[in-house]
Design a protein around this motif. Structure first.
Motif: not given
Length: 141
Positions: A75-86, A113-123
């Motif tokens: 998840l952190i790598s994906l955020l970095a690839a999109h240039g999103l600070r966390h 955000a919803a796409e990320l949550a779904k990608k990482f199988e979150q409720n």
């Protein structure tokens, strides 16, 4: 495995204290509540939205620490690839018996955000718009 989100689980999400821990001093986000600390962070970062997401325990099924940590690194790598600070954060149950690492992602829109949550199988995820009020968004209905 995709399952049903029970009313008990929703109640637990709503009672959770979402603690942002990596900014020198921590602050807590609560569902339905405005956060002056987040509003200040918006001003400091030039962002107007944020989301709290984890990659841990897909669909609320417990995994080993090693598996969860590997998922969080992806998840952190994906955020970095999109240039999103966390910022590091964690969800803590109201009674303090449960905690789970998460990330406060700055400048993300609700759809991504919803796409990320779904990608990482979150409720669910917590989304915060310009008003800095935390909203529980269910992803698995």
């Amino acid at each position: 495995m995709l399952g049903t989100i029970t009313s008990e689980l929703i109640t637990a999400y709503e009672a959770t204290h979402y603690r942002v821990t990596s900014l020198g001093s921590s602050f807590v986000l609560r569902i339905g509540q405005h956060s002056p600390e987040l509003l200040a962070l918006y001003r400091d970062t030039g962002c107007t939205s944020a989301a709290l997401i984890t990659a841990w325990n897909p669909y609320s099924e417990s995994l080993s620490s090693g598996e969860n940590e590997a998922r969080q690194r992806r998840l952190i790598s994906l955020l970095a690839a999109h240039g999103l600070r966390h910022y590091a954060s964690e969800g803590v149950s109201a009674d303090g018996t449960w905690r789970e690492p998460s990330l406060l992602i700055m400048g993300v829109d609700e759809c991504f955000a919803a796409e990320l949550a779904k990608k990482f199988e979150q409720n669910a995820l917590v989304y915060l718009g310009t008003d800095a009020v935390s909203h529980l968004i269910l992803c698995n209905r």
